[in-house]
Scaffold this motif. Structure first.
Motif, PDB file in Angstrom:
ATOM      1  N   VAL A  59      16.863   7.643  -9.853  1.00 24.23           N
ATOM      2  CA  VAL A  59      16.111   6.734  -8.990  1.00 24.23           C
ATOM      3  C   VAL A  59      15.780   7.496  -7.716  1.00 24.23           C
ATOM      4  CG1 VAL A  59      16.220   4.602  -7.641  1.00 24.23           C
ATOM      5  CG2 VAL A  59      17.237   4.686  -9.913  1.00 24.23           C
ATOM      6  N   ASN A  60      14.490   7.466  -7.352  1.00 30.70           N
ATOM      7  CA  ASN A  60      14.029   8.165  -6.158  1.00 30.70           C
ATOM      8  C   ASN A  60      13.073   7.237  -5.423  1.00 30.70           C
ATOM      9  OD1 ASN A  60      12.938   9.801  -4.219  1.00 30.70           O
ATOM     10  ND2 ASN A  60      12.410  11.471  -5.610  1.00 30.70           N
ATOM     11  N   ASP A  61      13.544   6.591  -4.378  1.00 32.37           N
ATOM     12  CA  ASP A  61      12.709   5.638  -3.640  1.00 32.37           C
ATOM     13  C   ASP A  61      11.495   6.311  -3.019  1.00 32.37           C
ATOM     14  OD1 ASP A  61      14.388   3.593  -4.301  1.00 32.37           O
ATOM     15  OD2 ASP A  61      15.185   3.274  -2.275  1.00 32.37           O
ATOM     16  N   HIS A  62      11.658   7.521  -2.513  1.00 34.77           N
ATOM     17  CA  HIS A  62      10.546   8.224  -1.865  1.00 34.77           C
ATOM     18  C   HIS A  62       9.458   8.563  -2.890  1.00 34.77           C
ATOM     19  CE1 HIS A  62       8.526  10.560   1.180  1.00 34.77           C
ATOM     20  NE2 HIS A  62       8.437  11.558   0.325  1.00 34.77           N
ATOM     21  N   GLY A  63       9.851   9.065  -4.038  1.00 35.69           N
ATOM     22  CA  GLY A  63       8.880   9.376  -5.087  1.00 35.69           C
ATOM     23  C   GLY A  63       8.187   8.120  -5.599  1.00 35.69           C
ATOM     24  N   PHE A  64       8.953   7.040  -5.742  1.00 32.84           N
ATOM     25  CA  PHE A  64       8.379   5.764  -6.157  1.00 32.84           C
ATOM     26  C   PHE A  64       7.341   5.303  -5.142  1.00 32.84           C
ATOM     27  CE2 PHE A  64       8.228   1.171  -6.062  1.00 32.84           C
ATOM     28  CZ  PHE A  64       8.108   0.828  -7.396  1.00 32.84           C
ATOM     29  N   ALA A  65       7.686   5.404  -3.861  1.00 34.72           N
ATOM     30  CA  ALA A  65       6.776   4.954  -2.803  1.00 34.72           C
ATOM     31  C   ALA A  65       5.495   5.787  -2.792  1.00 34.72           C
ATOM     32  CB  ALA A  65       7.477   5.033  -1.445  1.00 34.72           C
ATOM     33  N   LYS A  66       5.613   7.090  -2.979  1.00 37.73           N
ATOM     34  CA  LYS A  66       4.413   7.934  -2.987  1.00 37.73           C
ATOM     35  C   LYS A  66       3.495   7.585  -4.148  1.00 37.73           C
ATOM     36  CE  LYS A  66       4.664  12.346  -2.439  1.00 37.73           C
ATOM     37  NZ  LYS A  66       5.093  13.748  -2.470  1.00 37.73           N
ATOM     38  N   SER A  67       4.053   7.457  -5.338  1.00 38.08           N
ATOM     39  CA  SER A  67       3.202   7.177  -6.494  1.00 38.08           C
ATOM     40  C   SER A  67       2.611   5.773  -6.419  1.00 38.08           C
ATOM     41  CB  SER A  67       3.979   7.366  -7.797  1.00 38.08           C
ATOM     42  OG  SER A  67       5.000   6.413  -7.917  1.00 38.08           O
ATOM     43  N   ARG A  68       3.389   4.789  -5.964  1.00 38.97           N
ATOM     44  CA  ARG A  68       2.885   3.428  -5.859  1.00 38.97           C
ATOM     45  C   ARG A  68       1.809   3.334  -4.774  1.00 38.97           C
ATOM     46  NH1 ARG A  68       4.753  -1.555  -7.960  1.00 38.97           N
ATOM     47  NH2 ARG A  68       5.486  -0.113  -9.566  1.00 38.97           N
ATOM     48  N   ALA A  69       2.002   4.052  -3.662  1.00 35.85           N
ATOM     49  CA  ALA A  69       1.004   4.035  -2.587  1.00 35.85           C
ATOM     50  C   ALA A  69      -0.313   4.642  -3.069  1.00 35.85           C
ATOM     51  CB  ALA A  69       1.526   4.801  -1.372  1.00 35.85           C
ATOM     52  N   ALA A  70      -0.242   5.731  -3.794  1.00 29.63           N
ATOM     53  CA  ALA A  70      -1.465   6.356  -4.300  1.00 29.63           C
ATOM     54  C   ALA A  70      -2.173   5.433  -5.292  1.00 29.63           C
ATOM     55  CB  ALA A  70      -1.134   7.689  -4.962  1.00 29.63           C
ATOM     56  N   ARG A  71      -1.418   4.812  -6.177  1.00 27.75           N
ATOM     57  CA  ARG A  71      -2.020   3.927  -7.183  1.00 27.75           C
ATOM     58  C   ARG A  71      -2.655   2.702  -6.538  1.00 27.75           C
ATOM     59  NH1 ARG A  71      -0.469  -0.501 -10.201  1.00 27.75           N
ATOM     60  NH2 ARG A  71       1.615  -0.461  -9.343  1.00 27.75           N
ATOM     61  N   LEU A  72      -1.948   2.091  -5.598  1.00 27.70           N
ATOM     62  CA  LEU A  72      -2.479   0.896  -4.957  1.00 27.70           C
ATOM     63  C   LEU A  72      -3.719   1.209  -4.118  1.00 27.70           C
ATOM     64  CD1 LEU A  72       0.835  -0.880  -3.914  1.00 27.70           C
ATOM     65  CD2 LEU A  72      -0.754  -1.583  -5.695  1.00 27.70           C
ATOM     66  N   THR A  73      -3.728   2.352  -3.460  1.00 28.89           N
ATOM     67  CA  THR A  73      -4.894   2.733  -2.671  1.00 28.89           C
ATOM     68  C   THR A  73      -6.090   3.008  -3.570  1.00 28.89           C
ATOM     69  OG1 THR A  73      -3.456   3.672  -0.979  1.00 28.89           O
ATOM     70  CG2 THR A  73      -5.753   4.337  -0.932  1.00 28.89           C
ATOM     71  N   SER A 114      -6.687   1.539  -6.214  1.00 34.32           N
ATOM     72  CA  SER A 114      -7.155   0.256  -6.743  1.00 34.32           C
ATOM     73  C   SER A 114      -7.778  -0.625  -5.663  1.00 34.32           C
ATOM     74  CB  SER A 114      -6.011  -0.485  -7.435  1.00 34.32           C
ATOM     75  OG  SER A 114      -5.088  -0.951  -6.491  1.00 34.32           O
ATOM     76  N   GLY A 115      -7.896  -0.118  -4.434  1.00 36.27           N
ATOM     77  CA  GLY A 115      -8.588  -0.857  -3.385  1.00 36.27           C
ATOM     78  C   GLY A 115      -7.695  -1.629  -2.443  1.00 36.27           C
ATOM     79  N   ARG A 116      -6.456  -1.234  -2.306  1.00 33.77           N
ATOM     80  CA  ARG A 116      -5.544  -1.897  -1.370  1.00 33.77           C
ATOM     81  C   ARG A 116      -5.544  -1.162  -0.036  1.00 33.77           C
ATOM     82  NH1 ARG A 116      -1.512  -5.085  -3.926  1.00 33.77           N
ATOM     83  NH2 ARG A 116      -2.555  -6.064  -5.682  1.00 33.77           N
ATOM     84  N   SER A 117      -5.425  -1.914   1.032  1.00 32.24           N
ATOM     85  CA  SER A 117      -5.370  -1.328   2.362  1.00 32.24           C
ATOM     86  C   SER A 117      -3.981  -0.749   2.623  1.00 32.24           C
ATOM     87  CB  SER A 117      -5.682  -2.388   3.420  1.00 32.24           C
ATOM     88  OG  SER A 117      -4.645  -3.341   3.466  1.00 32.24           O
ATOM     89  N   ARG A 118      -3.883   0.006   3.693  1.00 29.31           N
ATOM     90  CA  ARG A 118      -2.595   0.593   4.072  1.00 29.31           C
ATOM     91  C   ARG A 118      -1.567  -0.499   4.350  1.00 29.31           C
ATOM     92  NH1 ARG A 118      -1.601   5.906   6.204  1.00 29.31           N
ATOM     93  NH2 ARG A 118       0.410   5.991   7.216  1.00 29.31           N
ATOM     94  N   ARG A 119      -1.997  -1.563   5.023  1.00 31.05           N
ATOM     95  CA  ARG A 119      -1.081  -2.670   5.326  1.00 31.05           C
ATOM     96  C   ARG A 119      -0.619  -3.368   4.057  1.00 31.05           C
ATOM     97  NH1 ARG A 119      -4.865  -5.181   9.709  1.00 31.05           N
ATOM     98  NH2 ARG A 119      -4.791  -3.496  11.200  1.00 31.05           N
ATOM     99  N   ALA A 120      -1.533  -3.552   3.119  1.00 31.95           N
ATOM    100  CA  ALA A 120      -1.161  -4.201   1.856  1.00 31.95           C
ATOM    101  C   ALA A 120      -0.194  -3.326   1.067  1.00 31.95           C
ATOM    102  CB  ALA A 120      -2.409  -4.492   1.025  1.00 31.95           C
ATOM    103  N   VAL A 121      -0.390  -2.012   1.118  1.00 31.58           N
ATOM    104  CA  VAL A 121       0.517  -1.089   0.431  1.00 31.58           C
ATOM    105  C   VAL A 121       1.902  -1.154   1.073  1.00 31.58           C
ATOM    106  CG1 VAL A 121       0.984   1.341  -0.076  1.00 31.58           C
ATOM    107  CG2 VAL A 121      -1.321   0.432  -0.383  1.00 31.58           C
ATOM    108  N   GLN A 122       1.945  -1.183   2.411  1.00 31.41           N
ATOM    109  CA  GLN A 122       3.234  -1.289   3.099  1.00 31.41           C
ATOM    110  C   GLN A 122       3.948  -2.583   2.717  1.00 31.41           C
ATOM    111  OE1 GLN A 122       1.847  -0.829   7.144  1.00 31.41           O
ATOM    112  NE2 GLN A 122       2.907   1.142   7.338  1.00 31.41           N
ATOM    113  N   ALA A 123       3.214  -3.672   2.632  1.00 30.20           N
ATOM    114  CA  ALA A 123       3.820  -4.952   2.258  1.00 30.20           C
ATOM    115  C   ALA A 123       4.344  -4.903   0.825  1.00 30.20           C
ATOM    116  CB  ALA A 123       2.800  -6.077   2.406  1.00 30.20           C
ATOM    117  N   GLN A 124       3.599  -4.280  -0.066  1.00 34.20           N
ATOM    118  CA  GLN A 124       4.027  -4.167  -1.467  1.00 34.20           C
ATOM    119  C   GLN A 124       5.300  -3.319  -1.570  1.00 34.20           C
ATOM    120  OE1 GLN A 124       2.372  -5.478  -4.154  1.00 34.20           O
ATOM    121  NE2 GLN A 124       3.715  -4.612  -5.682  1.00 34.20           N
ATOM    122  N   LEU A 125       5.347  -2.228  -0.834  1.00 35.06           N
ATOM    123  CA  LEU A 125       6.536  -1.369  -0.868  1.00 35.06           C
ATOM    124  C   LEU A 125       7.744  -2.081  -0.272  1.00 35.06           C
ATOM    125  CD1 LEU A 125       4.988   2.090   0.081  1.00 35.06           C
ATOM    126  CD2 LEU A 125       5.672   1.282  -2.180  1.00 35.06           C
ATOM    127  N   ALA A 126       7.525  -2.849   0.792  1.00 36.83           N
ATOM    128  CA  ALA A 126       8.630  -3.615   1.387  1.00 36.83           C
ATOM    129  C   ALA A 126       9.145  -4.654   0.395  1.00 36.83           C
ATOM    130  CB  ALA A 126       8.177  -4.275   2.677  1.00 36.83           C
TER     131      ALA A 126
END
Length: 192
Positions: free
Chosen positions: A89-103, A105-117
């Motif tokens: 389990v790697n939270d940092h790697g998960f966050a990087k890949s999820r942030a790239a995927r969500l962006t 798909s048209g998500r804003s930086r704030r929406a990505v932060q909320a999803q990661l939280a």
């Protein structure tokens, strides 16, 4: 000829989960899904709670089951921490890949932060992952504009809207524009 088991018959209650069975469940979950440390702990806690509900439904004493479940719940967090130590389990790697995927798909930086939280990633890890993935300053602004364009394309707004018959009603146009601005605001995009 062998007899088929009765499908409607209740299955016997398994013994309470122990460390080994919870570790196997964690590895099986991680083999299928990417997860955060908190997400994995929640999966294991739900497994323990599900056993407790079945035990009570099976007729075991509720207070004994509650004690057993409460004694097992800290084990879920411990196993999740063990998986982090093993590198499964790697939270940092998960966050990087999820942030790239969500962006993408048209998500804003704030929406990505909320999803990661919501996935249980702390703010410093998500901020660092967003900076690495989306960049800072001009690069971040370009990534945000690209995400806004993807969002507009999905909403068929702006340059992506269908040709409509022009109507004389300017109130309808201003109402559509206000709804579109509202959609962008709810998606976490700023007016910039």
């Amino acid at each position: 000829m062998s007899q088929r088991p009765d499908i409607g018959a209740p299955r016997p209650l398994p013994p309470p989960p122990d460390r080994r069975s919870l570790q196997e469940a964690a590895l099986a979950h991680l083999a299928r899904f990417a997860a955060t440390e908190r997400g994995l702990a929640l999966v294991l806690e739900r497994r323990i709670a599900r056993w407790g509900r079945r035990a009570v439904e099976d007729g075991q004493d509720a207070s004994t089951v509650t004690e057993t479940v409460n004694g097992l719940l800290p084990l879920a967090t411990t196993i999740a921490q063990d998986m982090v130590a093993l590198g499964a389990v790697n939270d940092h790697g998960f966050a990087k890949s999820r942030a790239a995927r969500l962006t993408r798909s048209g998500r804003s930086r704030r929406a990505v932060q909320a999803q990661l939280a919501a996935k249980g990633i702390d703010s410093s890890t998500s901020e660092q992952a967003l900076d690495e993935t989306l960049g800072q300053d001009e690069t971040a602004r370009d990534a945000e504009i690209a995400a806004a364009l993807i969002f507009a394309r999905k909403r068929r707004a702006g340059p992506f809207q269908r040709e409509e018959v022009p109507d004389e009603d300017n109130d309808n146009h201003s109402e559509k524009k206000a709804r579109l601005y509202g959609a962008f605001a709810r998606a976490g995009f700023s007016r910039d």
